[in-house]
Design a protein around this motif. Structure first.
Motif, PDB file in Angstrom:
ATOM      1  N   LEU A  30       0.958  -1.332  -0.130  1.00 15.48           N
ATOM      2  CA  LEU A  30      -0.112   0.016  -0.097  1.00 15.48           C
ATOM      3  C   LEU A  30       0.937   1.208   0.018  1.00 15.48           C
ATOM      4  N   VAL A  31       2.046   1.221   0.716  1.00 10.50           N
ATOM      5  CA  VAL A  31       2.835   2.323   0.570  1.00 10.50           C
ATOM      6  C   VAL A  31       3.296   2.632  -0.682  1.00 10.50           C
ATOM      7  N   PHE A  32       3.749   1.631  -1.472  1.00 16.68           N
ATOM      8  CA  PHE A  32       4.045   1.999  -2.895  1.00 16.68           C
ATOM      9  C   PHE A  32       2.952   2.478  -3.692  1.00 16.68           C
ATOM     10  N   ILE A  33       1.805   2.083  -3.468  1.00 17.39           N
ATOM     11  CA  ILE A  33       0.502   2.356  -4.169  1.00 17.39           C
ATOM     12  C   ILE A  33       0.402   3.894  -3.847  1.00 17.39           C
ATOM     13  N   LEU A  34       0.543   4.269  -2.897  1.00 15.56           N
ATOM     14  CA  LEU A  34       0.461   5.667  -2.387  1.00 15.56           C
ATOM     15  C   LEU A  34       1.499   6.473  -3.185  1.00 15.56           C
ATOM     16  N   MET A  35       2.752   5.903  -3.138  1.00 13.15           N
ATOM     17  CA  MET A  35       3.755   6.693  -3.699  1.00 13.15           C
ATOM     18  C   MET A  35       3.405   6.953  -5.483  1.00 13.15           C
ATOM     19  N   SER A  36       2.946   5.783  -6.115  1.00 11.32           N
ATOM     20  CA  SER A  36       2.485   5.884  -7.465  1.00 11.32           C
ATOM     21  C   SER A  36       1.431   6.953  -7.650  1.00 11.32           C
ATOM     22  N   ILE A  37       0.600   6.980  -6.681  1.00 12.66           N
ATOM     23  CA  ILE A  37      -0.666   7.980  -6.814  1.00 12.66           C
ATOM     24  C   ILE A  37       0.064   9.316  -6.610  1.00 12.66           C
ATOM     25  N   GLU A  38       1.019   9.429  -5.943  1.00 10.19           N
ATOM     26  CA  GLU A  38       1.722  10.930  -5.741  1.00 10.19           C
ATOM     27  C   GLU A  38       2.382  11.361  -6.975  1.00 10.19           C
ATOM     28  N   LEU A  66      -3.137  24.393  -5.850  1.00  8.56           N
ATOM     29  CA  LEU A  66      -4.443  23.501  -5.197  1.00  8.56           C
ATOM     30  C   LEU A  66      -4.237  22.036  -5.384  1.00  8.56           C
ATOM     31  N   VAL A  67      -3.517  21.461  -6.560  1.00  6.85           N
ATOM     32  CA  VAL A  67      -3.085  20.171  -6.723  1.00  6.85           C
ATOM     33  C   VAL A  67      -2.078  19.717  -5.617  1.00  6.85           C
ATOM     34  N   LEU A  68      -1.166  20.654  -5.196  1.00  9.64           N
ATOM     35  CA  LEU A  68      -0.183  20.441  -4.250  1.00  9.64           C
ATOM     36  C   LEU A  68      -1.138  20.231  -2.717  1.00  9.64           C
ATOM     37  N   THR A  69      -2.118  21.226  -2.631  1.00  5.76           N
ATOM     38  CA  THR A  69      -2.579  21.050  -1.336  1.00  5.76           C
ATOM     39  C   THR A  69      -3.573  19.540  -1.329  1.00  5.76           C
ATOM     40  N   LEU A  70      -3.836  19.291  -2.389  1.00  8.03           N
ATOM     41  CA  LEU A  70      -4.805  18.200  -2.475  1.00  8.03           C
ATOM     42  C   LEU A  70      -3.877  17.092  -2.311  1.00  8.03           C
ATOM     43  N   ALA A  71      -2.682  17.058  -2.744  1.00  7.52           N
ATOM     44  CA  ALA A  71      -1.662  15.820  -2.407  1.00  7.52           C
ATOM     45  C   ALA A  71      -1.396  15.689  -0.949  1.00  7.52           C
ATOM     46  N   ALA A  72      -1.166  17.001  -0.730  1.00  6.66           N
ATOM     47  CA  ALA A  72      -0.970  17.012   0.863  1.00  6.66           C
ATOM     48  C   ALA A  72      -2.083  16.362   1.697  1.00  6.66           C
ATOM     49  N   ALA A  73      -3.012  16.771   1.418  1.00 10.78           N
ATOM     50  CA  ALA A  73      -4.221  16.160   2.330  1.00 10.78           C
ATOM     51  C   ALA A  73      -4.438  14.854   2.066  1.00 10.78           C
ATOM     52  N   GLU A  74      -4.312  14.248   0.970  1.00 12.86           N
ATOM     53  CA  GLU A  74      -4.605  12.888   0.477  1.00 12.86           C
ATOM     54  C   GLU A  74      -3.333  11.941   1.072  1.00 12.86           C
ATOM     55  N   VAL A  75      -2.120  12.618   1.098  1.00 14.77           N
ATOM     56  CA  VAL A  75      -1.042  11.957   1.783  1.00 14.77           C
ATOM     57  C   VAL A  75      -1.263  11.504   3.250  1.00 14.77           C
TER      58      VAL A  75
ATOM     59  N   ILE B  63       6.082  16.574   2.166  1.00 14.03           N
ATOM     60  CA  ILE B  63       5.414  15.416   1.959  1.00 14.03           C
ATOM     61  C   ILE B  63       6.286  13.942   2.035  1.00 14.03           C
ATOM     62  N   MET B  64       7.417  14.091   1.398  1.00 14.25           N
ATOM     63  CA  MET B  64       8.322  13.025   1.411  1.00 14.25           C
ATOM     64  C   MET B  64       8.736  12.870   2.837  1.00 14.25           C
ATOM     65  N   VAL B  65       8.956  13.736   3.705  1.00  9.77           N
ATOM     66  CA  VAL B  65       9.331  13.669   5.106  1.00  9.77           C
ATOM     67  C   VAL B  65       8.232  12.808   5.913  1.00  9.77           C
ATOM     68  N   LEU B  66       7.078  13.181   5.336  1.00  4.75           N
ATOM     69  CA  LEU B  66       5.707  12.522   6.140  1.00  4.75           C
ATOM     70  C   LEU B  66       6.017  10.952   5.750  1.00  4.75           C
ATOM     71  N   PHE B  67       6.231  10.738   4.428  1.00  4.05           N
ATOM     72  CA  PHE B  67       6.433   9.258   3.996  1.00  4.05           C
ATOM     73  C   PHE B  67       7.355   8.595   4.814  1.00  4.05           C
ATOM     74  N   VAL B  68       8.579   9.255   4.966  1.00  2.00           N
ATOM     75  CA  VAL B  68       9.816   8.748   5.505  1.00  2.00           C
ATOM     76  C   VAL B  68       9.354   8.251   6.971  1.00  2.00           C
ATOM     77  N   PHE B  69       8.703   9.100   7.780  1.00  2.00           N
ATOM     78  CA  PHE B  69       8.315   8.909   9.148  1.00  2.00           C
ATOM     79  C   PHE B  69       7.527   7.711   9.056  1.00  2.00           C
ATOM     80  N   VAL B  70       6.617   7.644   8.153  1.00  5.61           N
ATOM     81  CA  VAL B  70       5.607   6.404   8.287  1.00  5.61           C
ATOM     82  C   VAL B  70       6.451   5.170   7.742  1.00  5.61           C
ATOM     83  N   VAL B  71       7.159   5.256   6.815  1.00  6.36           N
ATOM     84  CA  VAL B  71       7.774   3.965   6.411  1.00  6.36           C
ATOM     85  C   VAL B  71       8.671   3.324   7.634  1.00  6.36           C
ATOM     86  N   MET B  72       9.168   4.446   8.143  1.00  8.94           N
ATOM     87  CA  MET B  72      10.282   4.025   9.442  1.00  8.94           C
ATOM     88  C   MET B  72       9.315   3.638  10.649  1.00  8.94           C
ATOM     89  N   MET B  73       8.301   4.204  10.739  1.00  8.95           N
ATOM     90  CA  MET B  73       7.508   3.736  11.988  1.00  8.95           C
ATOM     91  C   MET B  73       7.012   2.399  11.864  1.00  8.95           C
TER      92      MET B  73
END
Lengths: 102, 171, 629
Positions: A30-38, A66-75, B63-73
């Motif tokens: 799932l982590v990789f799927i999320l990265m791919s969505i990013e 706006l896309v950036l904000t969306l990405a932040a929220a989504e992540v 955002i990437m830092v968030l990812f890194v945190f989670v992956v490490m967690m």
């Protein structure tokens, strides 16, 4: 300032987007799927920037914002969900989280 | 400048390929950061310095830092990496690759066949973006703020742990 | 005053509604009050209207009141309306007055029954439905009353539903009359499709204009309506339900036989007499059915043991007389006989009820009664007066005048039909024989069952009033030789346009014959049943005679015949189609759906990547469509 034709410029987001789709479809974690969505979201933002550059207007960059904000929220939501799934299931295998099976 | 773009674009595509093929989560994330930095360069070359800065600060930074945190967690260690490698058997890639290729071909065909034109190309600096953002696009700012607030509350609720460390809710 | 006509059916309907909605929460005294009052109010309104009608007849001797439009679809616009002419006036009077008396009687008769409230709710609804039937302006509205009467008869025959046999009898009544009702409904369709209206008066006008005398379509419509009339009026071959309908409480029988239900068929044919005049063959069939029925039912009545069954067969027989009169075109005679019959048959049933309620175990078998004349004088005199009227004892009874009128009209109808007249006269003899057989066996001889209880005023009063009516009710219409009073047929002449018979040479001999046969019947009953000769008793016990008696006891074996002809083949079909072929079709559809569901379920894997792949594939297809364009 680049003078590459816009037709060629647009090939880059297309490639990135397709790679994102590939990642979503091929990866099970799932982590990789999320990265791919990013990656896919980023490709969409890139298109906005290119379009803004084409007309020399600020609107493209605002849409990128706006896309950036969306990405932040989504992540943030996506990662919270991953933490939650990790607590309930033994792995982050998306195929194992198939409780919606008919 | 054209060479900058081609170089950055190549790096972005290659780094992205690496992202989706890595078995180790942290490696993949580092490649993703590389890809994002390359795209920031592309932004810059397209006359969007403000967007390029945001790409570096927010995307590659926050955002990437968030990812890194989670992956490490989650502590995806050696065992997880081995399992990831098993999950990435070559035949797994066949179907998704076909779909992606068709998609690429279709999008490329559409973009090439349309006359986009080649004028424009003025630098749109942070001042112009700021004026537009807090002028006609004020509503977008409000929408973005609400989106972020909702994400904040949602993420807090979803990842909330009780006193015993057990995650609450979600029956 | 005429505008209060709508109150006549509305009162009993209101009574029924109150009783149904109160659902037994009222005290028995209150129930009795609500049961009788609406009907009595109806009777009073009806009498007032009748006085107004006779003293100051409305134009055209008819009054119609449109209450409201039912529906209006294209050319189909039936109205909910009432129509009052001398015919419906007479029927309305009889139904309300006799109905009130029966209800009054029933309040005492049914006392203590746990379904007291339910009973009177149904009874009121019954009267209301019959009044709707009689007063309806439109055949469709008439059909509402027609079905309402059928429903109430079903509910009341099966009133004591704890006994399965009563439920069966109710079902039988409903199903057998339903056969006729279907014919009636198809008849209405035929009339509407060819004449474009169901409003009775325009319908008759159009029928006369559109259809020539004796045309096939007129015959078809008349025959279909006749089928309905036969079903409701228990004529051959649909008479089998009426004897079993005795399963209901006695007041119900009185109401069904005297005032409501069975006379509906007579009314329908009288109301549609213009149509029957256009179809002489069907009219002849009406007479033939009437003649056959009256004789067959009288013979069956002669062999019954149950006092109520005797009366039931007697009703079939007397309705047969009415059909005979209708068949020979003497509608006023039929309605006259209907009126007289309503009085004496209600009286007979109420008297029979008065007898059985006083006997231990509510004994119904006449052979276990006997010697009741001294013990139950009120019931005896009532029953005797009713019997005399039924047997048409000369001069003093209503039944004599009405029956004599039918017989002389039948004779006058033509030389080709002496067979009908013969049947009528022979049956008059048998009628006197069977009813006085019952009188002699029940009231004379030695007592066999002890008598308990006593009568209250609510039983005495209806018996007295009906006794008087059963005697004087006939004086409104007398033959030429006996004063020639023609009040009744004059009153009805505006409806039927039928002129009373002129004086003729044959009249007096006919009168004498009619008188003699009924007296002879009584005399023979006296000889055979009060002081039976040993030879007669021995003869009655011989094997052949017993076989015939059992045959007549079963009502000429009609039940057996229908069982073999319809019920058994039907049951056979049910058995061989036990698994239901049609059902398989529907279970097949269900199975097919389940199979498709199983196939589609395969796509719901719950795997995110699978869904994402479909999303991507869908996007590809969508974009492909856009690109190819």
């Amino acid at each position: 300032m680049t003078t590459v034709p816009f037709g060629q410029l647009l090939i880059l987001p297309v490639l990135l987007f397709a790679l994102g789709v590939l990642g979503v479809l091929a990866r099970r974690n799932l982590v990789f799927i999320l990265m791919s969505i990013e990656i896919m979201l980023n490709a969409a933002g890139l298109v906005f920037i290119i379009a803004g550059a084409r007309w020399g207007q600020a609107d493209g960059q605002i849409m990128f914002l706006l896309v950036l904000t969306l990405a932040a929220a989504e992540v943030s939501i996506g990662l919270a969900l991953i933490i939650r799934i990790r607590a309930r299931l033994p792995s982050l295998d998306s195929d194992a989280a198939n409780l919606l099976q008919g | 400048m054209n060479i900058t773009f081609y170089l950055a674009a190549t790096i972005a595509v290659l780094a992205t390929v690496m992202v989706i093929t890595r078995a180790n989560g942290v490696h993949a994330l580092l490649y993703l950061v590389v890809s994002l930095l390359a795209i920031a360069l592309v932004f810059y070359s397209l006359g969007a310095p403000f967007a390029a800065a945001l790409e570096v600060i927010v995307y590659a930074g926050a955002i990437m830092v968030l990812f890194v945190f989670v992956v490490m967690m989650l502590n995806l260690g050696e065992i997880a990496a081995v399992r990831e490698a098993q999950w990435m058997a070559p035949r797994i890639w066949i179907g998704p690759s076909i779909l992606s290729l068709i998609l690429t071909a279709q999008l490329a065909y559409m973009l090439v066949s349309n006359e986009i034109g080649n004028t424009g190309r003025a630098v749109v600096d942070a001042r112009a973006v700021g004026l537009a953002l807090y002028g006609p696009y004020l509503l977008c700012v409000e929408l973005a703020s609400m989106l972020l607030l909702a994400a904040l509350v949602g993420a807090y609720r979803l990842a909330e742990t009780g006193r015993s460390g057990v995650i609450k809710g979600g029956h | 005053m005429m505008h209060a006509l709508w109150l006549v059916p509305a009162f009993p309907l209101l009574g029924a509604a109150i009783l149904m909605l109160s659902a037994g929460r009222l005290a028995p005294r209150a129930i009795a009050l609500i049961a009788v009052l609406p009907c009595a109010a109806s009777a009073i309104v009806a009498i007032t209207i009748a006085i107004g009608f006779i003293t100051a007849p409305p134009p055209g001797h008819a009054f119609s009141q449109i209450l409201w439009q039912w529906v209006a679809i294209g050319g189909f616009d039936p109205a909910i309306g009432l129509y009052l002419d001398p015919l419906s006036l007479v029927m309305m009077l009889v139904v309300t007055v006799v109905g009130t008396l029966i209800l009054l009687y029933a309040t005492e008769f049914m006392a203590g029954d746990e379904g007291y409230n339910r009973f009177f709710a149904y009874m009121n609804l019954f009267v209301a439905a019959m009044l709707v039937l009689l007063l309806a302006n439109d055949l469709l509205f008439l059909y509402v009353g027609w079905e309402g009467v059928g429903l109430c008869s079903y509910l009341l025959i099966g009133f004591w539903y704890q006994d399965a046999a009563n439920g069966l009898a109710a079902r039988k009544a409903f199903i057998v009359t339903r056969v006729g009702d279907t014919g009636l409904m198809i008849g209405l369709f035929v009339l509407f499709t060819h004449l474009g209206t169901l409003d009775i008066q325009p319908l008759m006008h159009r029928a006369v204009l559109a259809w020539p005398h004796g045309s096939n379509i007129a015959s078809l419509a008349a025959a279909l309506l006749l089928l309905g009339a036969i079903g409701k009026s228990a004529q051959l071959p649909l008479q089998t339900w009426l004897p079993d309908a005795m399963a209901g409480p006695t007041p119900v029988s009185a109401l069904i036989h005297a005032a409501t239900m069975v006379t509906a068929g007579v009314y329908l044919i009288a109301r549609m007499h213009v149509l029957y005049a256009l179809a002489p063959h069907v009219q002849m069939a009406v007479a033939a059915i009437g003649a056959a029925t009256l004789f067959a039912a009288a013979v069956a009545a002669l062999n019954q043991h149950d006092i109520k069954r005797i009366l039931a067969y007697s009703t079939i027989s007397q309705i047969g007389y009415m059909f005979l009169a209708l068949g020979v075109g003497a509608e006023s005679a039929a309605i006259f006989h209907f009126m007289a019959h309503a009085f004496f048959k209600a009286l007979l049933f109420l008297a029979a009820g008065a007898i059985t309620m006083r006997l231990e175990h509510h004994e119904h078998d006449i052979f276990r009664m006997g010697g009741l004349a001294k013990q139950l004088p009120v019931a005896f005199w009532s029953f005797l007066i009713g019997s005399a009227s039924l047997a048409a004892l000369p001069l003093v009874t209503a039944g004599f005048y009405s029956k004599e009128m039918i017989l002389s009209e039948t004779w006058a109808h033509g030389g080709a039909v002496p067979i009908l007249w013969v049947a009528g006269v022979v049956t008059a003899f048998v009628t006197a024989l069977y009813i006085f057989r019952a009188v002699f066996i029940v009231f004379f001889g030695e007592a066999k069952t002890p008598v308990v209880g006593h009568y209250g005023i609510r039983i005495m009063l209806p018996l007295t009033v009906l006794s008087v009516l059963a005697i004087v009710g006939g004086f409104v219409e007398t033959p030429n030789g006996l004063g020639g009073v023609r009040l009744f047929s004059h009153f009805l002449s505006s409806v039927f346009g039928h002129v009373p018979l002129a004086a003729s040479a044959t009249e007096t001999p006919l009168l004498v014959v009619a008188s003699l046969v009924s007296l002879a019947g009584v005399a023979l009953a006296w000889l055979l049943y009060l002081r039976p000769a040993p030879r007669f008793v021995a003869w009655a016990q011989t094997q052949a005679v017993v076989a015939w008696r059992n045959f007549f006891l079963s009502g000429w074996g009609f039940d057996w015949f229908y069982d073999r002809l319809i019920v058994q083949p039907f049951l056979y079909l049910v058995r061989i189609n036990h698994s239901d072929v049609i059902d398989d079709v529907f279970t097949g559809i269900a199975d097919g759906c389940r199979g498709l569901h199983g196939l589609l379920k395969q796509t719901q894997t719950g795997r995110i990547r699978w869904y994402a792949a479909w999303l991507a594939a869908g996007s590809i297809v969508t974009i492909a469509v856009a690109v190819i364009r």
